[in-house]
Enzyme design. Structure first.
Site, PDB file in Angstrom:
ATOM      1  N   GLU A 140      37.035  40.325  32.116  1.00 55.60           N
ATOM      2  CA  GLU A 140      37.778  39.074  32.238  1.00 55.60           C
ATOM      3  C   GLU A 140      38.110  38.455  30.885  1.00 55.60           C
ATOM      4  OE1 GLU A 140      35.118  39.836  33.975  1.00 55.60           O
ATOM      5  OE2 GLU A 140      35.945  40.013  35.996  1.00 55.60           O
ATOM      6  N   HIS A 171      31.322  34.595  45.600  1.00 54.86           N
ATOM      7  CA  HIS A 171      32.674  34.816  46.115  1.00 54.86           C
ATOM      8  C   HIS A 171      33.191  33.548  46.793  1.00 54.86           C
ATOM      9  CE1 HIS A 171      30.978  38.881  45.738  1.00 54.86           C
ATOM     10  NE2 HIS A 171      32.219  39.295  45.547  1.00 54.86           N
TER      11      HIS A 171
END
Lengths: 366, 433
Positions: free
Chosen positions: A100, A170
């Site tokens: 990322e 999540h």
């Protein structure tokens, strides 16, 4: 016996499992937006299709636009980029390695060098390794260079928020971390029509933008979306329901929860609520909220992110400063708890309509 | 092997679940697999071995250091002499010495409280000038903080350097950053930022954009050996190779990251040892040899652009100065060690000896240039010092492309406050509205 048969016989079809994942009730009911006929032809699209459409328009119109991130080439884990590589080519829609901080840094550099860079972070929960690049670099690029360099053509998209079973990693809604970083724009759509227009606005905006997409809405949010190209204004809150007694503020999925709260308040308490979707977290539309609170005197803010230093804290502090003498009751915040996001206990964690309704009662009876 | 495993699951059930494979092609694949010559793993490209053997990291001597000149400035293999013109070499020499002179003056000015901070480039002038001279002036440079010579080579003036260090009204950065955080749009040098290594994946993204725009340019990314430990460095090297980006990674391995010597920074074969692991063309050079740096950068640039791939150059050098004005390196290294590099292996003296051997320089020119150089630096310094700082309301500019209402509101509040409490703010040093 074969594994599949074993599973079929013992776990799924006998209904002994008390809470099949697919059976869990959603904590909200999606209410679609509609557009007037003057917006032209529309097409039934869910959220990921609307986002896909927006990205397609961006790539078609801007030859420098590129989309990149993990797994975007085959269509993305949420199908937001389906078909785009085939249509626009491998040099424009491509996978990056799993990193990322690299995705964010790469995006900043591409934007600085003149490309329109649209990065995807696979889950907002994983945006934190990119925090240094986003907040120390992207947000400050223009400021620290005296305006001679900028990465305004960078947009970073990420799925966010609760999805029913996402648990700790999540389900996160990290908007508050980035709201604290001057130089960024942070946007959260509530449905497909808004998402298509807002995403295109972010892509074209001359500032680095974070676009957090509530993942539970990807399939469940379906609207008749105008097929034409259109943008929607950033930093402008939407008053979805007009009312006189209480102002309700939320964003993303929570807007739909609050809609039901409006109805409950009307039906059970005869209380008229004004529902506002904040839409843009940074820079946020303080005027619209303040104007509403000056009318109603009561404010409820709701968000999934934890209470302490959630974005509701900023709204509460600013509004009590702006509207102190107009307030009839302390500002209420109904939010996730100050805990990480739990798995099995999601129904208890969420700022659901009952917790919001209870807060409405407190506001009304203060 | 494989045919037996397929039979156990039942070829039909496997094939039924693989929509893209039909039964005919499956048995053909089974025949190819069973030939057993190389491992078939998707992530593998090597051979089998039946020897249980770990690779020792010290198995080989380390990637050798490419040089053109010896420590005294004598060319060893004439075929490696880039045969640069007298004009070019003199420009290189003057640039390195002017950088050195500017460093001395500005370091001293911090000591005297005239500027808040400074970082010198002592000992690394060769890495700057050698590499910058081999680039196209339009190649985009992403630096770390110790590459002022590359800017100087491209034409950043003494006034521009000093205006930034003083943060005065003519600072291109509008007084926003500490000294040595230079940037220039005209000279294609991206503004320096303090976080280390962040420039590296950015350089890769910029190179990708350059590749797409087919502008025939490359991106140059400087970083130190300390910075190469940052996660962003790994991200950048990996992305550049997988995405085929025309970027040159230039590592200034100067032996120290503040007080941390390189033996505490890495255990492997430096930074060059990592290049092949990322699938990247790699070279290690003598950073104090301007011609070695020049040759390697020139070749790296040709490869990066013609083959659309990244290249890694590790330039070995030595940081003669302290890390910055906030550092006193006598706390962690001996004066003798520093003196060795200053006196026995300095890029400036090596180039001077080369010039002397060619008859291009002499004592008279040295004296004249030294005085001229010092005078230029001192007059620029005096000019910069006299200027006012920018208007204090620059605090609020350039946060966004347009000034949003909440920032405007804060600016207004501060304006009112400053009016009321004017005598408590150093307004006379700042430009008025």
């Amino acid at each position: 016996m074969a594994l599949r048969t074993f599973i079929k016989r013992n776990l799924i079809l006998n209904n002994k499992c008390p809470l099949r994942i697919s059976q869990r009730l959603s904590h909200f009911t999606f209410v679609p937006d509609t557009v007037s006929a003057s917006e032209g032809e529309t097409q039934r699209m869910n959220l990921f299709q609307a986002i896909n459409n927006s990205l397609d328009i961006a790539l078609t119109q801007d030859p420098t636009a590129v989309i990149f991130g993990e797994d975007v080439a085959f269509g993305g884990v949420f199908r937001c980029t389906v078909g785009l590589q085939e249509k626009h080519g491998k040099s424009r829609v491509f996978n990056t390695p799993l990193c990322e901080q690299g995705i964010a840094g790469f995006g900043i550099g591409a934007a600085t060098a003149g490309a329109t860079a649209i990065a995807e972070i696979q889950f907002a929960d994983y945006i934190l390794p990119a925090f240094d690049q986003i907040c120390n670099e992207a947000a400050k690029y223009r400021y620290r260079s005296g305006g001679i360099y900028d990465c305004g053509s960078l947009t970073i998209r990420a799925p966010c928020s609760a999805v029913g079973h996402g648990a700790v990693y999540h389900s996160q809604s990290p908007e508050a971390f980035f709201a604290h970083c001057p130089g960024l724009k942070v946007v959260v759509p509530r449905g497909p029509i808004k998402a298509k227009g807002l995403l295109l606005s972010c892509i074209r905006d001359k500032n680095p933008c974070l676009f957090f997409e509530p993942k539970i809405l990807y399939r469940s949010a379906v609207e008749q979306v105008p097929v034409k190209e259109y943008t929607m204004p950033l930093s402008k809150a939407d008053i979805l329901v007009e009312g006189d007694d209480i102002t309700l503020v939320g964003w993303g999925t929570q807007v739909h929860v609050l809609r039901e709260v409006c109805q409950l308040a009307k039906d059970q308490l005869n209380v008229s609520c004004e529902l506002i979707d904040l839409v843009t977290i940074l820079p946020w539309d303080k005027e619209t909220i303040a104007q509403s609170v000056k009318k109603t005197g009561r404010l409820l803010i709701a968000h999934e992110a934890p209470l302490t230093s959630g974005f509701g804290a900023e709204i509460a502090a600013s509004i009590q400063h702006e509207c102190f003498l107009n307030l009839e009751a302390p500002i209420e915040r109904v939010t996730g708890f100050d805990t990480p996001f739990p798995h099995m206990f999601e129904p208890f964690y969420m700022p659901d309509k009952w917790r919001c309704f209870e807060a409405v009662k407190k506001l009304v009876n203060y | 092997m494989l045919p037996i495993r397929l039979a156990r699951f039942g070829i039909r059930s496997v094939a039924a679940n693989c929509k893209r494979i039909n039964i005919g092609s499956l048995s053909q694949v089974a025949r190819e697999f069973s030939s057993d010559e190389r491992p078939q793993f998707p992530g593998s490209r090597s051979q089998w071995t039946e020897k249980l053997e770990f690779i020792r990291p010290d198995l080989y001597d380390g990637i050798p250091v490419y040089r053109v000149m010896d420590r005294k400035g004598k060319v060893i293999d004439p075929s490696q002499d880039p045969q640069l013109s007298q004009e070019m070499v003199t420009k290189m020499y003057k640039c390195m010495t002017q950088l050195n002179t500017m460093d001395r003056i500005l370091y001293e000015s911090q000591r005297q409280g005239r500027i808040s901070f400074y970082m010198t480039n002592y000992g690394e002038e060769g890495t700057h000038i050698g590499s910058a001279a081999a680039l196209d002036p339009k190649d985009l440079i992403f630096g770390q903080y110790r590459e002022a010579g590359t800017l100087m080579w491209r034409g950043f003036t003494l006034d521009q350097f000093m205006n930034q260090c003083y943060g005065n009204v003519d600072d291109g950065g509008k007084g926003k950053q500490m000294p040595v955080h230079y940037g220039s749009k005209e000279l294609n040098f991206v503004t320096i930022s303090s976080p280390l290594g962040t420039q590296m994946p950015q350089a890769v993204g910029a190179a990708y954009a350059y590749k797409r725009s087919q502008n025939g340019l490359c991106v140059m990314c400087y970083f130190g050996e300390g910075t190469s430990s940052e996660g962003d460095a790994h991200a950048a090297l990996n992305f550049s190779a997988t995405l085929d980006c025309p970027v040159i990674f230039f590592c200034r391995n100067n032996g120290y990251a503040i007080s941390t010597p390189s033996k505490e920074q890495y255990r492997g074969d430096g930074i060059a040892g990592r290049g092949p692991a990322y699938g990247m063309l790699t070279i290690r050079v003598d950073g104090n040899d301007v011609f070695a740096v020049y040759n390697a950068t020139l070749k790296a640039r040709q490869v990066a652009i013609s083959e659309m791939r990244p290249v890694l150059i590790e330039a070995m050098t030595y940081r003669i100065g302290h890390h910055s004005t906030s550092d006193d390196s006598t706390a962690y290294r001996s004066v003798d060690e520093v003196r060795y590099w200053d006196e026995r292996d300095h890029p400036i003296s090596r180039l001077r000896n080369y010039m002397l051997s060619k008859g291009w320089w002499g004592d008279a020119q040295e004296k004249e240039w030294k005085e001229d150089c010092k005078r230029q630096v001192m007059t620029a310094f005096a000019r910069a010092e006299k200027k006012l700082k920018p208007n204090w309301k620059e605090i609020f500019t350039d946060v966004y492309h347009e000034m949003p209402s909440h920032i405007r509101e804060q600016m207004k509040q501060m304006e009112e406050h400053v009016q009321k409490y004017a005598e408590h703010y150093p307004l006379k040093n700042f430009t008025k509205d």
